[in-house]
Motif scaffolding. Sequence first.
Motif, PDB file in Angstrom:
ATOM      1  N   THR A 246     -29.929  12.086  37.095  1.00  0.00           N
ATOM      2  CA  THR A 246     -29.876  10.828  35.571  1.00  0.00           C
ATOM      3  C   THR A 246     -29.212   9.552  35.911  1.00  0.00           C
ATOM      4  O   THR A 246     -28.606   9.387  34.717  1.00  0.00           O
ATOM      5  CB  THR A 246     -29.048  12.173  34.814  1.00  0.00           C
ATOM      6  OG1 THR A 246     -27.779  12.571  35.724  1.00  0.00           O
ATOM      7  CG2 THR A 246     -29.612  13.487  34.569  1.00  0.00           C
TER       8      THR A 246
ATOM      9  N   LEU B  82     -25.706  10.594  35.963  1.00  0.00           N
ATOM     10  CA  LEU B  82     -24.141  10.384  36.431  1.00  0.00           C
ATOM     11  C   LEU B  82     -23.703  10.903  37.587  1.00  0.00           C
ATOM     12  O   LEU B  82     -24.500  11.180  38.518  1.00  0.00           O
ATOM     13  CB  LEU B  82     -24.724  11.929  35.526  1.00  0.00           C
ATOM     14  CG  LEU B  82     -24.766  11.747  33.788  1.00  0.00           C
ATOM     15  CD1 LEU B  82     -24.653  13.146  33.167  1.00  0.00           C
ATOM     16  CD2 LEU B  82     -24.181  10.703  33.341  1.00  0.00           C
TER      17      LEU B  82
ATOM     18  N   THR C   1     -19.172   9.801  35.032  1.00  0.00           N
ATOM     19  CA  THR C   1     -19.758   8.470  34.560  1.00  0.00           C
ATOM     20  C   THR C   1     -21.185   8.748  34.000  1.00  0.00           C
ATOM     21  O   THR C   1     -21.324   8.589  35.510  1.00  0.00           O
ATOM     22  CB  THR C   1     -18.996   7.708  35.129  1.00  0.00           C
ATOM     23  OG1 THR C   1     -17.473   7.737  35.676  1.00  0.00           O
ATOM     24  CG2 THR C   1     -18.950   5.974  35.410  1.00  0.00           C
ATOM     25  N   GLY C   2     -21.220   8.081  33.849  1.00  0.00           N
ATOM     26  CA  GLY C   2     -22.422   6.882  32.222  1.00  0.00           C
ATOM     27  C   GLY C   2     -22.664   6.232  32.529  1.00  0.00           C
ATOM     28  O   GLY C   2     -21.776   4.976  32.403  1.00  0.00           O
ATOM     29  N   ASP C   3     -24.174   5.592  31.860  1.00  0.00           N
ATOM     30  CA  ASP C   3     -24.304   3.921  31.770  1.00  0.00           C
ATOM     31  C   ASP C   3     -24.877   4.332  30.069  1.00  0.00           C
ATOM     32  O   ASP C   3     -25.886   3.816  30.678  1.00  0.00           O
ATOM     33  CB  ASP C   3     -24.698   3.174  32.652  1.00  0.00           C
ATOM     34  CG  ASP C   3     -24.526   1.420  32.285  1.00  0.00           C
ATOM     35  OD1 ASP C   3     -23.942   1.220  32.504  1.00  0.00           O
ATOM     36  OD2 ASP C   3     -25.778   0.764  33.333  1.00  0.00           O
ATOM     37  N   GLY C   4     -24.444   4.299  29.233  1.00  0.00           N
ATOM     38  CA  GLY C   4     -24.879   4.888  28.085  1.00  0.00           C
ATOM     39  C   GLY C   4     -26.083   6.302  28.789  1.00  0.00           C
ATOM     40  O   GLY C   4     -26.742   6.208  27.899  1.00  0.00           O
ATOM     41  N   THR C   5     -25.409   7.116  28.927  1.00  0.00           N
ATOM     42  CA  THR C   5     -26.759   7.153  30.100  1.00  0.00           C
ATOM     43  C   THR C   5     -27.199   8.755  28.478  1.00  0.00           C
ATOM     44  O   THR C   5     -25.864   9.417  28.426  1.00  0.00           O
ATOM     45  CB  THR C   5     -26.040   8.264  31.128  1.00  0.00           C
ATOM     46  OG1 THR C   5     -26.228   7.306  31.798  1.00  0.00           O
ATOM     47  CG2 THR C   5     -27.056   9.035  31.996  1.00  0.00           C
ATOM     48  N   THR C   6     -28.339   9.006  28.391  1.00  0.00           N
ATOM     49  CA  THR C   6     -28.564  10.433  27.369  1.00  0.00           C
ATOM     50  C   THR C   6     -29.416  11.163  28.175  1.00  0.00           C
ATOM     51  O   THR C   6     -30.048  10.815  29.008  1.00  0.00           O
ATOM     52  CB  THR C   6     -28.884   9.747  26.121  1.00  0.00           C
ATOM     53  OG1 THR C   6     -30.382   9.166  26.677  1.00  0.00           O
ATOM     54  CG2 THR C   6     -29.004   8.782  25.417  1.00  0.00           C
ATOM     55  N   ARG C   7     -29.212  12.750  27.332  1.00  0.00           N
ATOM     56  CA  ARG C   7     -30.090  13.920  27.950  1.00  0.00           C
ATOM     57  C   ARG C   7     -31.259  13.924  27.565  1.00  0.00           C
ATOM     58  O   ARG C   7     -31.333  13.922  25.911  1.00  0.00           O
ATOM     59  CB  ARG C   7     -28.793  14.688  27.562  1.00  0.00           C
ATOM     60  CG  ARG C   7     -29.934  16.065  28.735  1.00  0.00           C
ATOM     61  CD  ARG C   7     -28.935  17.306  28.255  1.00  0.00           C
ATOM     62  NE  ARG C   7     -29.185  18.309  28.818  1.00  0.00           N
ATOM     63  CZ  ARG C   7     -28.998  19.733  28.889  1.00  0.00           C
ATOM     64  NH1 ARG C   7     -28.335  20.016  28.316  1.00  0.00           N
ATOM     65  NH2 ARG C   7     -29.812  20.724  29.452  1.00  0.00           N
TER      66      ARG C   7
END
Lengths: 421, 421
Positions: free
Chosen positions: B110, B112, B414-420
Amino acid sequence: MNDTLTIEEVMTGIGRAAKDAAAELAFAPAEAKARALEAAADAVWAARADIIAANAEDLKFGEDKGLTPAMMDRLKLDETRIKGIVDSLRAIAAQKDPVGEVIAEWEQPTGLKIRRVRTPLGVVGVIYESRPNVTADAGALCLKAGNAVILRGGSESFHSSRAIHACLLEGLRAAGLPEAAIQLVPTRDRAAVSEMLTATDYIDVIVPRGGKGLVGLVQREARVPVFAHLEGIVHIYIDKAADPVKALDVVLNAKTRRTGICGAVECLLIHRDVVATIGQGVLRALAEKGVEVRGDAELSKLPGISAAEEDDWGREYLDSIVAARVVDDVDDAIAYIRKHSSSHTEGVITEDPEVAERFFQRVDSAILMWNASTQFADGGEFGMGAEIGIATGKMHARGPVGAEQLTSFKYLVTGDGTTRA
Amino acid sequence: MNDTLTIEEVMTGIGRAAKDAAAELAFAPAEAKARALEAAADAVWAARADIIAANAEDLKFGEDKGLTPAMMDRLKLDETRIKGIVDSLRAIAAQKDPVGEVIAEWEQPTGLKIRRVRTPLGVVGVIYESRPNVTADAGALCLKAGNAVILRGGSESFHSSRAIHACLLEGLRAAGLPEAAIQLVPTRDRAAVSEMLTATDYIDVIVPRGGKGLVGLVQREARVPVFAHLEGIVHIYIDKAADPVKALDVVLNAKTRRTGICGAVECLLIHRDVVATIGQGVLRALAEKGVEVRGDAELSKLPGISAAEEDDWGREYLDSIVAARVVDDVDDAIAYIRKHSSSHTEGVITEDPEVAERFFQRVDSAILMWNASTQFADGGEFGMGAEIGIATGKMHARGPVGAEQLTSFKYLVTGDGTTRA
């Protein structure tokens, strides 16, 4: 269940059998455990009609008992969900076997060679509520880790769990492993739970998985060590340096993707400087998606936002509702979280790495997310395979509990007639 | 101590202060913690005359109370022992700081980025008996791991512990750390122990360090998680493939180097085939060293060996006494150990790697020794620096408990505006 025995006698028998099975499982070959899980998966698929029939009995019982639609939904099994159980069993079978792994290895100046090696915990007690698939997941994960497990499902899923358990036993037999490796408590009597919670002679750890009632009972009565498993009172802090698009995407996903899971956000903390910009945008979008927003004194002046009551702070809705309040800065957000969270998962939305770093360092929850949806709080999404749950305590396991978290370790020391000076 | 407060009020105040201090310590710089420990070491050395004077009061109290010579010896401080405390503080200061260590790090499909990072546990409660040096060791190890600690020493060492504690406070002040980081319970009242054992709101884990009375009390009353710390009922199995010289060296060292430590062997299991050879040689050598050997029916026929009573099996002597019995093979030895050991440390003497492997795999104790003295069961000998004790439970910590074992961990994602999805 033999009706001439007391609950205490039944549970003692189960405990003894589990302990004997655990002694054997501790050195069961990895192949045998994987084979048992594969055979169990085959058996579940072959028995799907029987399992669905057993489930129908539970659904009938649940209807008579007046379960909520959400609970009825958790209880229900159909072919798709049974396929999910089968896939999960096969995935656990395919995972690396944790037992015997050398975690660390070094030599001392004395000449001693020291290895720290992963071992099973022993006997795990799992106490859960209505989801029948937990029977398979928990049974399989404990077996993978070389533990014997005593499963105590909710009375609502009694027949479904029994049908699934029968398939797990088929798997154990096919692999020549002791059937007492995975036992299901054969009574709906609640006294069995109290017996498990105090069975320090037989059970090494209790994994509770359920709502507030169960968690409270466990906290009051448990003498056996417990993997604390509290609710997910999840907060997201929207910093003044948040990116508006990321804030919108992440919060919408964190609240609305699935409202009933423990990683769903329950409370938004919005930096004062961006209430009128990012904050309003996010709250409006939530409302448009049908989410009820309960704001503090300041936010509830905005259109479409109701006023939160005192008990909305630190509350797990598991529903299409979110609390929201204004904070002065990241420290204010951290102080609020420290007071109200259940130490499960919290998130921060910011482009400022110093703010993120401060949040990461000072918030003491099992999982912290930076610019990512809190719905990622899940063993599968962490790459850990299936999980029994998310531990919110700090002892032994924390965060997603998979097979590895169900192990302990021991030190193996090799000398050559070595003596201590 | 303010005499107008109840024990409960005093302990609640201590608990609150500890929790606040823990929140601050969690992100205290490694340098500050090391500086505090160095300054405490300086302070202990500077105050050695005062500490010895305080210790004299305790010795007087101990004499009046009729403590055994062994207990009086554990209690006594002289300049050499104070030098030991100072060295231990400096050694802990010099250790690597465990907090913030990245234990694992990976990326998910993903996008992440997930890090598993070491964190303090929070507030540790240490309940110990007469050794005053535990005040310094336990205080220092908890501080190193970023935990606040509540120390409750035995009433015998009340004055000595207070004098050492004053030096630890000097260290904290010198480094600008909160004084509540290391608190000493200011009363001899036993009720304070019960308060600690049930202080689930304030204490994250209890480390008990003491004899049977304390362990029993903890097992009965504790609601807070505990690092189980049982006695060391240590067994050594002498296999038929044992090397006679290694058997002799290892057993003599394991029994007689120091009889009063938890790694001292308490029971020998001798393979039937080598009773007349290696067995007799070892037992004779022990007797010559003044060790009383208590044998089973078979061994007690030999000259100089007395007959063991039923309660000699599974007994911790901590004295110049050893139990001994004949076993048929390694499996017989393993079955016996499973029944009688305290899961602390066991040893095997053999030149047959298959026997050693079987022993390593099937004995479930914290530490297993092959051809090495069980007296090596010690954090220092494992290269782990100072230790609070040896944990005999399987949850969280097992074996030597040093600073690293006093930590937990959390997941930083840590994401970058990451959604599931």
